[in-house]
Design a protein around this motif. Sequence first.
Motif, PDB file in Angstrom:
ATOM      1  N   UNK A  65       0.850  -1.188   0.000  1.00 32.46           N
ATOM      2  CA  UNK A  65       0.000   0.000   0.000  1.00 32.46           C
ATOM      3  C   UNK A  65       0.887   1.240   0.000  1.00 32.46           C
ATOM      4  N   UNK A  66       0.713   2.071  -1.014  1.00 32.84           N
ATOM      5  CA  UNK A  66       1.463   3.318  -1.108  1.00 32.84           C
ATOM      6  C   UNK A  66       0.605   4.453  -0.566  1.00 32.84           C
ATOM      7  N   UNK A  67       1.094   5.095   0.472  1.00 33.89           N
ATOM      8  CA  UNK A  67       0.343   6.194   1.075  1.00 33.89           C
ATOM      9  C   UNK A  67       0.471   7.455   0.225  1.00 33.89           C
ATOM     10  N   UNK A  68      -0.573   8.248   0.141  1.00 30.53           N
ATOM     11  CA  UNK A  68      -0.499   9.498  -0.622  1.00 30.53           C
ATOM     12  C   UNK A  68       0.238  10.576   0.164  1.00 30.53           C
ATOM     13  N   UNK A  69       0.589  11.631  -0.528  1.00 31.16           N
ATOM     14  CA  UNK A  69       1.141  12.814   0.124  1.00 31.16           C
ATOM     15  C   UNK A  69      -0.037  13.625   0.661  1.00 31.16           C
ATOM     16  N   UNK A  70      -0.265  13.557   1.965  1.00 31.76           N
ATOM     17  CA  UNK A  70      -1.440  14.212   2.539  1.00 31.76           C
ATOM     18  C   UNK A  70      -1.386  15.733   2.361  1.00 31.76           C
ATOM     19  N   UNK A  71      -0.191  16.297   2.251  1.00 36.28           N
ATOM     20  CA  UNK A  71      -0.103  17.749   2.070  1.00 36.28           C
ATOM     21  C   UNK A  71      -0.592  18.178   0.694  1.00 36.28           C
ATOM     22  N   UNK A  72      -0.757  17.209  -0.223  1.00 31.31           N
ATOM     23  CA  UNK A  72      -1.262  17.516  -1.566  1.00 31.31           C
ATOM     24  C   UNK A  72      -2.763  17.279  -1.682  1.00 31.31           C
ATOM     25  N   UNK A  73      -3.383  16.834  -0.618  1.00 28.36           N
ATOM     26  CA  UNK A  73      -4.824  16.565  -0.635  1.00 28.36           C
ATOM     27  C   UNK A  73      -5.589  17.845  -0.310  1.00 28.36           C
ATOM     28  N   UNK A  74      -6.593  18.154  -1.116  1.00 35.33           N
ATOM     29  CA  UNK A  74      -7.447  19.318  -0.896  1.00 35.33           C
ATOM     30  C   UNK A  74      -8.896  18.855  -0.755  1.00 35.33           C
ATOM     31  N   UNK A  75      -9.554  19.287   0.294  1.00 30.69           N
ATOM     32  CA  UNK A  75     -10.952  18.906   0.500  1.00 30.69           C
ATOM     33  C   UNK A  75     -11.781  20.140   0.829  1.00 30.69           C
ATOM     34  N   UNK A  76     -13.066  20.019   0.540  1.00 31.42           N
ATOM     35  CA  UNK A  76     -14.009  21.088   0.867  1.00 31.42           C
ATOM     36  C   UNK A  76     -15.140  20.501   1.692  1.00 31.42           C
ATOM     37  N   UNK A  77     -15.543  21.233   2.740  1.00 30.76           N
ATOM     38  CA  UNK A  77     -16.618  20.781   3.626  1.00 30.76           C
ATOM     39  C   UNK A  77     -17.616  21.919   3.828  1.00 30.76           C
ATOM     40  N   UNK A  78     -18.845  21.594   4.231  1.00 28.07           N
ATOM     41  CA  UNK A  78     -19.835  22.651   4.471  1.00 28.07           C
ATOM     42  C   UNK A  78     -19.357  23.640   5.537  1.00 28.07           C
ATOM     43  N   UNK A  79     -19.701  24.895   5.329  1.00 32.69           N
ATOM     44  CA  UNK A  79     -19.332  25.935   6.289  1.00 32.69           C
ATOM     45  C   UNK A  79     -20.187  25.826   7.545  1.00 32.69           C
ATOM     46  N   UNK A  80     -19.645  26.278   8.659  1.00 35.10           N
ATOM     47  CA  UNK A  80     -20.391  26.326   9.916  1.00 35.10           C
ATOM     48  C   UNK A  80     -21.109  27.666   9.983  1.00 35.10           C
ATOM     49  N   UNK A  81     -22.431  27.620   9.929  1.00 36.16           N
ATOM     50  CA  UNK A  81     -23.242  28.839   9.983  1.00 36.16           C
ATOM     51  C   UNK A  81     -24.291  28.697  11.077  1.00 36.16           C
ATOM     52  N   UNK A 137      -5.021  20.310   3.110  1.00 36.45           N
ATOM     53  CA  UNK A 137      -5.558  21.645   2.828  1.00 36.45           C
ATOM     54  C   UNK A 137      -7.080  21.585   2.829  1.00 36.45           C
ATOM     55  N   UNK A 138      -7.705  22.380   3.701  1.00 42.30           N
ATOM     56  CA  UNK A 138      -9.155  22.319   3.880  1.00 42.30           C
ATOM     57  C   UNK A 138      -9.763  23.703   3.684  1.00 42.30           C
ATOM     58  N   UNK A 139     -10.847  23.747   2.917  1.00 45.63           N
ATOM     59  CA  UNK A 139     -11.652  24.963   2.776  1.00 45.63           C
ATOM     60  C   UNK A 139     -13.105  24.618   3.027  1.00 45.63           C
ATOM     61  N   UNK A 140     -13.880  25.629   3.460  1.00 46.18           N
ATOM     62  CA  UNK A 140     -15.309  25.382   3.600  1.00 46.18           C
ATOM     63  C   UNK A 140     -16.030  25.819   2.332  1.00 46.18           C
ATOM     64  N   UNK A 141     -17.325  25.586   2.292  1.00 47.26           N
ATOM     65  CA  UNK A 141     -18.117  25.831   1.085  1.00 47.26           C
ATOM     66  C   UNK A 141     -18.205  27.309   0.722  1.00 47.26           C
ATOM     67  N   UNK A 142     -17.786  28.175   1.640  1.00 45.45           N
ATOM     68  CA  UNK A 142     -17.778  29.614   1.358  1.00 45.45           C
ATOM     69  C   UNK A 142     -16.386  30.104   0.971  1.00 45.45           C
ATOM     70  N   UNK A 143     -15.443  29.155   0.841  1.00 41.32           N
ATOM     71  CA  UNK A 143     -14.103  29.513   0.395  1.00 41.32           C
ATOM     72  C   UNK A 143     -13.129  29.851   1.496  1.00 41.32           C
ATOM     73  N   UNK A 144     -13.574  29.830   2.741  1.00 39.86           N
ATOM     74  CA  UNK A 144     -12.684  30.150   3.860  1.00 39.86           C
ATOM     75  C   UNK A 144     -11.775  28.968   4.171  1.00 39.86           C
ATOM     76  N   UNK A 145     -10.498  29.252   4.441  1.00 40.81           N
ATOM     77  CA  UNK A 145      -9.558  28.203   4.797  1.00 40.81           C
ATOM     78  C   UNK A 145      -9.783  27.750   6.235  1.00 40.81           C
TER      79      UNK A 145
END
Length: 454
Positions: free
Chosen positions: A116-132, A422-430
């Motif tokens: 199993x080859x692990x990915x470079x986690x620093x190259x992973x980008x995800x987006x999640x719903x913003x907290x409102x 690298x994580x951003x929310x649905x409104x573009x905030x890091x």
Amino acid sequence: MKSSVEQLSDTRVKITVEVPFEELKSELDQAYDALAQQIQIPGFRKGKAPRQLIDARFGRGPVLEQVVNDMLPSRYGQAIEENDIKAIGQPDVEVTKIEDNEVVEFTAEVDVRPEITLPDFSAINVEVPAVTVDDAAVDEELESLRARFSTLKDHNHKLKKGEFVTLNLSASVDGEKVEEATTEGLSYEIGSGDLIDGLDDALLGQKKDDSVEFTTELANGDYQGKEAVVTAEITATKQRELPALDDEFAQLASEFDTIEELRESTKTQVESRLKNEQAANIRDEVLKAALESSDFALPNSIVEEQAHSQLHQLLGELAHDDAALNSVLESQGTTREEFEKQNREDAEKAVRTQLFLDVLAETEEPEVSQQELTDHILFTAQSYGMDPNQFIGQLQQSGQIANLFADVRRGKALAQAICRVNVKDSEGAEIDPKAYFGEEEVDEEATEEAADQE
């Protein structure tokens, strides 16, 4: 001892082991001692019969059989260690050669963890719903709290959704009474939809002392799938009366003196819950992205075992009644074939996730403290509704504490890796994942949620 390994597939190997007899002295001694204790030869005290007499009376076969049985576990384990094999599951062992006073040879086929080859986690980008946290979310939470302190008051107007009735129910199929569908004094909330299909529609607009009749298809019992005539007699009608949102309610429902204090506390609770959900979303999205970028074969026997375990657990809840399972599936609008396909896919996902997290844990090498393990055990006992001491006793008896330790280790390893994503929310905030998964912030809940993905 000599051993060699043949790669049968990406996930299975065959180990061949040769053990010379000079390395089996301790097993031979144990075998003769055990046989000597089981027999009585005239002229010799029990346990003192010479080996020659034992061989003459019983032959060499029982001795060699005992020797092989005794040496297999240790020599298999030695071969696994010497060849650095990541074995998973139980091996299929076959003794292929026994040459008395010369050599014992056996083979063991076993599933192994794939590369199993692990990915470079620093190259992973995800987006999640913003907290409102808006007023609507706070109001919804307060409404739920009001409902818990509501009272039911009698009324005599036409019934509406959300109101309550007391019913006497009866049903018949082709004029024959259905006993299991007959009851009296049943309390029911209109619109809940959790009793009989068609009941809600029949009750809407009715009043106390009315009697309604409708037809429906029975979902369970001896008449499952049959069309029945159901009669519902309304003996009482009630509506929910909610307390006013004022200071008096705040004092009744909380430790606060004013409704504004309660509202502010509720806002904080909603925000905390949404942040927990956001943390779970981050974890899920990161794990999904990592698995998608790391393709590897799965050991078929381990997947089969996982699928069988899931099916066995479900059948256990139904007293191992296949007909009952098929009935439940039919009521859910699915078939046994579709269920087994989904069960297989779920098993593959569980196995893939655990194998990946095992490699991640070996790479990240997180330290697990005794307190973290204890907290995990207590949390798990609570989730099962068990006394912690009783649960710990069962774990010790079944040797499962190591598995729980591995759960915590996997969860911490994933948390460490997530901190580099690298994580951003649905409104573009890091979003800084360390705020949720940093060393000080990783709590029991986050660890449990990671373990649930296995």
